[in-house]
Design a protein around this motif. Structure first.
Motif, PDB file in Angstrom:
ATOM      1  N   TYR A   1     -14.907   2.149  -2.415  1.00 38.79           N
ATOM      2  CA  TYR A   1     -14.785   0.711  -2.694  1.00 38.79           C
ATOM      3  C   TYR A   1     -13.401   0.474  -3.272  1.00 38.79           C
ATOM      4  N   PHE A   2     -12.594  -0.285  -2.561  1.00 43.06           N
ATOM      5  CA  PHE A   2     -11.224  -0.526  -2.994  1.00 43.06           C
ATOM      6  C   PHE A   2     -10.950  -2.018  -3.129  1.00 43.06           C
ATOM      7  N   ARG A   3     -10.084  -2.335  -4.082  1.00 42.22           N
ATOM      8  CA  ARG A   3      -9.627  -3.714  -4.272  1.00 42.22           C
ATOM      9  C   ARG A   3      -8.101  -3.759  -4.174  1.00 42.22           C
ATOM     10  N   LYS A   4      -7.575  -4.941  -3.978  1.00 42.93           N
ATOM     11  CA  LYS A   4      -6.121  -5.101  -3.857  1.00 42.93           C
ATOM     12  C   LYS A   4      -5.426  -4.535  -5.093  1.00 42.93           C
ATOM     13  N   GLY A   5      -4.392  -3.721  -4.845  1.00 39.75           N
ATOM     14  CA  GLY A   5      -3.640  -3.121  -5.941  1.00 39.75           C
ATOM     15  C   GLY A   5      -4.058  -1.707  -6.255  1.00 39.75           C
TER      16      GLY A   5
ATOM     17  N   THR B   1      -0.079   8.630  -0.605  1.00 37.17           N
ATOM     18  CA  THR B   1      -0.674   7.695  -1.564  1.00 37.17           C
ATOM     19  C   THR B   1      -0.085   6.326  -1.289  1.00 37.17           C
ATOM     20  N   ALA B   2      -0.951   5.342  -1.113  1.00 33.73           N
ATOM     21  CA  ALA B   2      -0.488   3.993  -0.791  1.00 33.73           C
ATOM     22  C   ALA B   2      -1.302   2.973  -1.583  1.00 33.73           C
ATOM     23  N   GLU B   3      -0.766   1.774  -1.657  1.00 36.65           N
ATOM     24  CA  GLU B   3      -1.420   0.705  -2.430  1.00 36.65           C
ATOM     25  C   GLU B   3      -2.161  -0.251  -1.511  1.00 36.65           C
ATOM     26  N   VAL B   4      -3.373  -0.596  -1.919  1.00 34.90           N
ATOM     27  CA  VAL B   4      -4.172  -1.542  -1.124  1.00 34.90           C
ATOM     28  C   VAL B   4      -3.510  -2.915  -1.166  1.00 34.90           C
ATOM     29  N   TYR B   5      -3.216  -3.457   0.010  1.00 33.38           N
ATOM     30  CA  TYR B   5      -2.600  -4.777   0.096  1.00 33.38           C
ATOM     31  C   TYR B   5      -3.625  -5.830   0.519  1.00 33.38           C
ATOM     32  N   GLN B   6      -4.478  -5.460   1.466  1.00 36.69           N
ATOM     33  CA  GLN B   6      -5.491  -6.408   1.928  1.00 36.69           C
ATOM     34  C   GLN B   6      -6.728  -5.653   2.406  1.00 36.69           C
ATOM     35  N   VAL B   7      -7.897  -6.180   2.051  1.00 36.28           N
ATOM     36  CA  VAL B   7      -9.158  -5.551   2.438  1.00 36.28           C
ATOM     37  C   VAL B   7      -9.855  -6.427   3.469  1.00 36.28           C
ATOM     38  N   TRP B   8     -10.116  -5.852   4.640  1.00 39.42           N
ATOM     39  CA  TRP B   8     -10.853  -6.544   5.688  1.00 39.42           C
ATOM     40  C   TRP B   8     -12.187  -5.847   5.920  1.00 39.42           C
ATOM     41  N   LYS B   9     -12.998  -6.444   6.767  1.00 42.61           N
ATOM     42  CA  LYS B   9     -14.330  -5.899   7.008  1.00 42.61           C
ATOM     43  C   LYS B   9     -14.267  -4.539   7.694  1.00 42.61           C
ATOM     44  N   LYS B  10     -13.391  -4.392   8.682  1.00 41.20           N
ATOM     45  CA  LYS B  10     -13.357  -3.173   9.480  1.00 41.20           C
ATOM     46  C   LYS B  10     -12.248  -2.203   9.082  1.00 41.20           C
ATOM     47  N   GLU B  11     -11.327  -2.639   8.219  1.00 38.38           N
ATOM     48  CA  GLU B  11     -10.225  -1.759   7.832  1.00 38.38           C
ATOM     49  C   GLU B  11      -9.528  -2.283   6.591  1.00 38.38           C
ATOM     50  N   ILE B  12      -8.701  -1.413   6.012  1.00 35.34           N
ATOM     51  CA  ILE B  12      -7.917  -1.780   4.836  1.00 35.34           C
ATOM     52  C   ILE B  12      -6.442  -1.614   5.172  1.00 35.34           C
TER      53      ILE B  12
END
Length: 412
Positions: free
Chosen positions: A175-179, A142-153
Motif C-alpha cells: 500500500y503506497f501513497r504519494k511521496g 529506489t523511487a518516489e511515488v508520484y501518482q497512484v492509479w488502479k492498475k499501476e503506480i
C-alpha cells in the motif's frame, strides 16, 4: 533571438536531462550544419565553434577572394573590396574568413533551428534513458511515488525519470501513497511509441535475490551462491543457498544472528515467510530439506517422470503441505519434482479404509482432492473438522457433507 538565448535553451536541457558535453556539442553542430545547408546549399566552407561551458557558439565562413564584379557564388566567393573591409591585408586568391551572426539566418530559420535542436535532444534523452535502464535490468532502484492509479503506480527516480510499478508486480499487501519511497527491481525496459517505458517489480524472485545481496555480505562477495529462489509474493518463499567455503554456514549467514539479516528482508516483503535451505545435489536430501519444517520418513522418486513420493508420520503431513498447500507447492517448484505426500503405511489403523475403496460412492476427482491435502484414508478425513476441510480443499460444502456422511457410515 540571439546566440545567448538559443544556447540557454539547451543549457537547460543539459542540466535537466544530464546529457554529456561531447554529445551536446555534437548535436548542436549537426543542427547548425543542417540549417546552413538549407540556407547556403552547403556547409563545407563553414567552421562551427561551440563552447557549452560558456553557453555560446560561433559560426565562421571561409570564402575565396575574387576581383570586384567576378563574384559568381556569394556563399563561396567574396569581392576584394568586401574582403578588405574585414582585413586590409586580403589579396585576390586568398581565403577570407568572417563570422556569420545568428540573426543573419532570419527569424523563420532560427525558429526551425530551435525546434530541430529541441527534437534532437529529446530523442537523444530518450535513447540515453533507454540505454541507462536497459543496463540496470535486474538491479534494485529506489523511487518516489508520484501518482497512484488502479492498475499501476507512477514513480520518479532521483533525476525525475518516470518509472512504472504495475499492480501485477506489487506484493498483494503493498500500500503506497504519494511521496512514499519504494524499492523495486528493474524488471524490463521497452520502447512504446518511441518512448522508453521502465517496468519495476516487487514480486520477481530477482528482487528477493538482490535484497539478499544487500543484507548478506557473503552473497555479495561470492562466498555464498543463491542456487534458486521460488516465491508466492507476500506469502512464502524458499531460497536454496550453497557455500564454497566449508567454514561458512550458508543458512546461518543468510539468517544472521537472531535473524537480524533476514528480518529486514521479511519486512520489505510485507512479512513474507522465507525458508532458507542448504542446497545439495543429493535429490532425496534436497527434497527433504525443501519440505521443511516437516520431517520426512522416506522418499521414493523417479528422475524420468520427475515425480517424488514422500512418506511422513500423520502429524507431519499438514506441515509438509503447509497453509493453503503453499509449502508443498514451493518445494515442488524449488526441486523440480512433482511431490505427492503419503502417510506411512505402518501408521495406518488396521480398521481404517483407503479412500480408493469408496470409488463406487465418491467420485474419483473428489478422492484426488482429498489426497492432495494428505488424506488417503477414511479416518484421515474424519480426523479433520468440516470447517477445516472446506478451508483446505476446493470442494463445495455440500460435497464435503456427503463425503463425511459416507465415511462415517463405514464405522457405524
Amino acid at each position: 533571438m540571439d546566440n545567448i538565448n538559443l544556447i540557454d535553451t539547451f543549457s537547460e536541457f543539459k542540466e535537466l536531462k544530464n546529457i554529456d558535453r561531447a554529445t551536446m556539442t555534437s548535436v548542436l553542430e549537426d543542427a547548425f550544419r543542417s540549417a546552413l545547408r538549407k540556407l547556403f546549399d552547403t556547409d563545407e566552407n563553414f567552421d562551427i565553434i561551440i563552447n557549452p561551458d560558456k553557453g555560446d557558439f560561433e559560426i565562421w565562413r571561409n570564402r575565396e577572394v575574387v576581383e570586384d564584379g567576378k563574384v559568381e557564388n556569394p556563399n563561396l566567393q567574396i569581392s576584394l573590396s568586401d574582403a578588405k573591409k574585414i582585413d586590409e591585408d586580403y589579396e585576390v586568391g586568398e581565403e577570407a574568413t568572417d563570422e556569420v551572426k545568428l540573426i543573419d539566418f532570419g527569424r523563420r530559420a532560427i525558429l526551425n533551428l530551435r525546434q530541430s535542436l529541441a527534437s534532437l535532444i529529446l530523442e537523444l534523452e530518450k535513447d540515453n534513458l533507454y540505454g541507462k535502464y536497459k543496463e540496470r535490468v535486474g538491479d534494485i532502484v529506489t523511487a518516489e511515488v508520484y501518482q497512484v492509479w488502479k492498475k499501476e503506480i507512477l514513480l520518479l527516480d532521483d533525476e525525475g525519470n518516470e518509472l512504472i510499478l504495475p499492480k501485477s508486480e506489487q506484493i498483494p499487501s503493498d500500500y503506497f501513497r504519494k511521496g512514499d519511497a519504494v524499492r523495486a527491481v528493474v524488471a524490463k525496459v521497452e520502447m512504446r511509441n518511441n518512448t522508453p517505458i521502465i517496468i519495476l517489480s516487487r514480486t520477481s524472485p530477482v528482487f528477493l535475490e538482490r535484497l539478499f545481496e544487500l543484507e548478506v555480505p557473503e552473497i555479495f562477495d561470492g562466498l555464498i551462491t543463491i542456487k534458486k529462489i521460488v516465491r508466492i509474493p507476500g506469502e512464502r518463499a524458499k531460497v536454496a543457498v550453497e557455500s564454497y567455503d566449508e567454514r561458512i554456514d550458508p543458512v546461518g549467514a543468510c539468517v544472521g544472528m537472531k535473524g537480524a539479516r533476514i528480518h529486514g528482508i521479511v519486512r520489505e516483503l510485507r512479512n513474507e515467510n522465507i525458508d532458507v535451505i542448504n542446497f545439495t545435489n543429493n535429490t532425496s536430501l534436497f527434497i527433504s530439506r525443501a519440505l521443511s519444517p516437516a520431517k520426512i520418513s522416506s522418499i521414493k522418486f523417479d528422475d524420468e517422470t520427475m515425480r517424488a513420493e514422500v512418506y511422513l508420520r500423520p502429524d507431519e503431513v499438514s506441515l509438509a503441505i503447509g497453509k493453503g498447500g503453499l509449502n508443498i507447492k514451493l518445494a515442488s517448484q524449488l526441486t523440480g519434482y512433482d511431490i505427492d505426500v503419503y502417510r506411512e503405511v505402518d501408521s495406518v489403523d488396521e480398521e481404517d479404509v483407503t479412500l480408493d475403496e469408496f470409488s463406487d460412492e465418491i467420485e474419483e476427482w473428489v478422492i484426488d482432492e482429498l489426497k492432495a491435502i494428505g488424506c488417503d484414508t477414511a479416518k484421515n478425513v474424519l480426523e479433520l473438522s468440516f470447517e477445516e476441510l472446506v478451508k483446505r480443499t476446493d470442494l463445495e460444502e455440500e460435497t464435503i457433507a456427503d463425503v463425511l456422511k459416507i465415511l462415517k457410515s463405514e464405522f457405524e
